[in-house]
Design a protein around this motif. Structure first.
Motif, mmCIF file in Angstrom:
data_model
loop_
_atom_site.group_PDB
_atom_site.id
_atom_site.type_symbol
_atom_site.label_atom_id
_atom_site.label_comp_id
_atom_site.label_asym_id
_atom_site.label_seq_id
_atom_site.Cartn_x
_atom_site.Cartn_y
_atom_site.Cartn_z
ATOM 1 N N ARG A 9 7.085 13.142 3.360
ATOM 2 C CA ARG A 9 6.565 12.115 4.251
ATOM 3 C C ARG A 9 6.033 12.736 5.528
ATOM 4 N NH1 ARG A 9 10.684 7.735 6.209
ATOM 5 N NH2 ARG A 9 11.368 9.523 7.393
ATOM 6 N N TYR A 10 6.785 13.649 6.143
ATOM 7 C CA TYR A 10 6.332 14.283 7.378
ATOM 8 C C TYR A 10 5.138 15.222 7.136
ATOM 9 C CZ TYR A 10 10.003 12.099 9.958
ATOM 10 O OH TYR A 10 10.799 11.159 10.562
ATOM 11 N N PHE A 11 5.087 15.814 5.945
ATOM 12 C CA PHE A 11 3.918 16.614 5.587
ATOM 13 C C PHE A 11 2.685 15.712 5.512
ATOM 14 C CE2 PHE A 11 1.020 18.440 2.442
ATOM 15 C CZ PHE A 11 0.773 19.670 3.036
ATOM 16 N N ALA A 12 2.831 14.544 4.921
ATOM 17 C CA ALA A 12 1.712 13.594 4.834
ATOM 18 C C ALA A 12 1.292 13.128 6.225
ATOM 19 C CB ALA A 12 2.099 12.409 3.960
ATOM 20 N N TYR A 13 2.280 12.874 7.115
ATOM 21 C CA TYR A 13 1.955 12.489 8.490
ATOM 22 C C TYR A 13 1.168 13.590 9.199
ATOM 23 C CZ TYR A 13 5.363 8.643 8.197
ATOM 24 O OH TYR A 13 6.054 7.508 7.860
ATOM 25 N N ALA A 14 1.617 14.820 9.043
ATOM 26 C CA ALA A 14 0.936 15.944 9.688
ATOM 27 C C ALA A 14 -0.480 16.100 9.131
ATOM 28 C CB ALA A 14 1.730 17.234 9.489
ATOM 29 N N PHE A 15 -0.639 15.970 7.827
ATOM 30 C CA PHE A 15 -1.957 16.070 7.212
ATOM 31 C C PHE A 15 -2.874 14.963 7.730
ATOM 32 C CE2 PHE A 15 -5.005 15.331 3.761
ATOM 33 C CZ PHE A 15 -5.541 16.601 3.657
ATOM 34 N N ALA A 16 -2.368 13.752 7.818
ATOM 35 C CA ALA A 16 -3.153 12.617 8.316
ATOM 36 C C ALA A 16 -3.533 12.822 9.782
ATOM 37 C CB ALA A 16 -2.373 11.324 8.139
ATOM 38 N N ALA A 17 -2.617 13.382 10.577
ATOM 39 C CA ALA A 17 -2.916 13.629 11.990
ATOM 40 C C ALA A 17 -4.016 14.677 12.153
ATOM 41 C CB ALA A 17 -1.647 14.073 12.720
ATOM 42 N N VAL A 18 -3.954 15.744 11.372
ATOM 43 C CA VAL A 18 -4.993 16.781 11.431
ATOM 44 C C VAL A 18 -6.333 16.211 10.994
ATOM 45 C CG1 VAL A 18 -5.761 18.957 10.390
ATOM 46 C CG2 VAL A 18 -3.420 18.728 11.205
ATOM 47 N N ALA A 21 -7.680 13.984 13.785
ATOM 48 C CA ALA A 21 -8.175 14.784 14.909
ATOM 49 C C ALA A 21 -9.515 15.423 14.563
ATOM 50 C CB ALA A 21 -7.157 15.853 15.290
ATOM 51 N N TRP A 22 -9.655 15.940 13.338
ATOM 52 C CA TRP A 22 -10.927 16.541 12.925
ATOM 53 C C TRP A 22 -12.030 15.498 12.912
ATOM 54 C CZ3 TRP A 22 -14.235 15.543 8.861
ATOM 55 C CH2 TRP A 22 -15.267 16.453 8.695
ATOM 56 N N LEU A 23 -11.760 14.336 12.356
ATOM 57 C CA LEU A 23 -12.752 13.267 12.285
ATOM 58 C C LEU A 23 -13.164 12.810 13.683
ATOM 59 C CD1 LEU A 23 -14.392 11.385 10.475
ATOM 60 C CD2 LEU A 23 -12.469 9.790 10.540
ATOM 61 N N ALA A 24 -12.200 12.648 14.574
ATOM 62 C CA ALA A 24 -12.510 12.224 15.938
ATOM 63 C C ALA A 24 -13.372 13.267 16.655
ATOM 64 C CB ALA A 24 -11.220 11.972 16.713
ATOM 65 N N SER A 25 -13.023 14.557 16.525
ATOM 66 C CA SER A 25 -13.822 15.592 17.203
ATOM 67 C C SER A 25 -15.218 15.687 16.602
ATOM 68 C CB SER A 25 -13.110 16.946 17.144
ATOM 69 O OG SER A 25 -12.983 17.387 15.810
ATOM 70 N N PHE A 26 -15.349 15.528 15.286
ATOM 71 C CA PHE A 26 -16.654 15.543 14.642
ATOM 72 C C PHE A 26 -17.504 14.380 15.136
ATOM 73 C CE2 PHE A 26 -19.536 14.356 11.189
ATOM 74 C CZ PHE A 26 -20.209 15.549 11.015
ATOM 75 N N MET A 27 -16.911 13.204 15.263
ATOM 76 C CA MET A 27 -17.644 12.033 15.734
ATOM 77 C C MET A 27 -18.094 12.202 17.179
ATOM 78 S SD MET A 27 -15.469 8.991 13.872
ATOM 79 C CE MET A 27 -16.256 7.703 14.802
ATOM 80 N N VAL A 28 -17.229 12.744 18.029
ATOM 81 C CA VAL A 28 -17.594 12.971 19.431
ATOM 82 C C VAL A 28 -18.741 13.980 19.530
ATOM 83 C CG1 VAL A 28 -16.772 13.975 21.608
ATOM 84 C CG2 VAL A 28 -15.372 12.303 20.393
ATOM 85 N N LEU A 29 -18.675 15.062 18.764
ATOM 86 C CA LEU A 29 -19.737 16.059 18.769
ATOM 87 C C LEU A 29 -21.043 15.468 18.249
ATOM 88 C CD1 LEU A 29 -20.584 18.965 19.302
ATOM 89 C CD2 LEU A 29 -19.849 19.518 16.997
ATOM 90 N N SER A 30 -20.975 14.671 17.204
ATOM 91 C CA SER A 30 -22.160 14.031 16.647
ATOM 92 C C SER A 30 -22.812 13.096 17.665
ATOM 93 C CB SER A 30 -21.790 13.264 15.383
ATOM 94 O OG SER A 30 -22.921 12.673 14.826
ATOM 95 N N VAL A 31 -22.018 12.323 18.365
ATOM 96 C CA VAL A 31 -22.540 11.426 19.390
ATOM 97 C C VAL A 31 -23.178 12.234 20.521
ATOM 98 C CG1 VAL A 31 -21.852 9.786 21.198
ATOM 99 C CG2 VAL A 31 -21.026 9.491 18.865
#
Length: 130
Positions: A9-18, A21-31
């Protein structure tokens, strides 16, 4: 609850958090790229001809006229260096190419290089110089 489920469960949480974070940074850079605040890595070579034609047509008064994606060398009519941010071998190569463009017809843009290496664009400026 077995320990393996807790760890998974915590591995899944960590994977989802990463991933988030990647998606958010990609979206900010794209904008930022779409808004013109950031240049793409390939923007300089891809737009060298258009930028060179615009600078040749409008002239260059100073460093602020040259987009930040480019390094520059500006010569006067006699081939003397007026402004530059180049050094060493790049300065020598750019100076040689710019001096050959001094005799070119206005509006002529010579592009050398490109692809994965250095791209040089040489052109005569409005009012003389290159």
């Amino acid at each position: 609850m077995p320990l393996s489920f807790v760890i998974a469960r915590y591995f899944a949480y960590a994977f989802a958090a990463v991933a988030t974070a990647w998606l958010a940074s990609f979206m900010v850079l794209s904008v930022a790229i779409n808004a013109g605040y950031v240049y793409e890595a390939s923007w300089g070579p891809a737009n060298a001809r258009d930028v060179a034609e615009g600078l040749a047509r409008d002239g260059v008064c100073g460093q602020q006229d040259v987009p930040t994606a480019y390094r520059y060398l500006i010569l006067n009519k006699d081939g003397k260096v007026l402004m530059t941010d180049l050094e060493s071998t790049r300065l020598e190569d750019a100076t040689e190419m710019a001096r050959t463009s001094l005799a070119a017809d206005p509006g002529t843009v010579e592009i050398k290089g490109g692809g994965s290496g250095l791209t040089y664009a040489a052109f005569p400026l409005k009012g003389g110089g290159a």
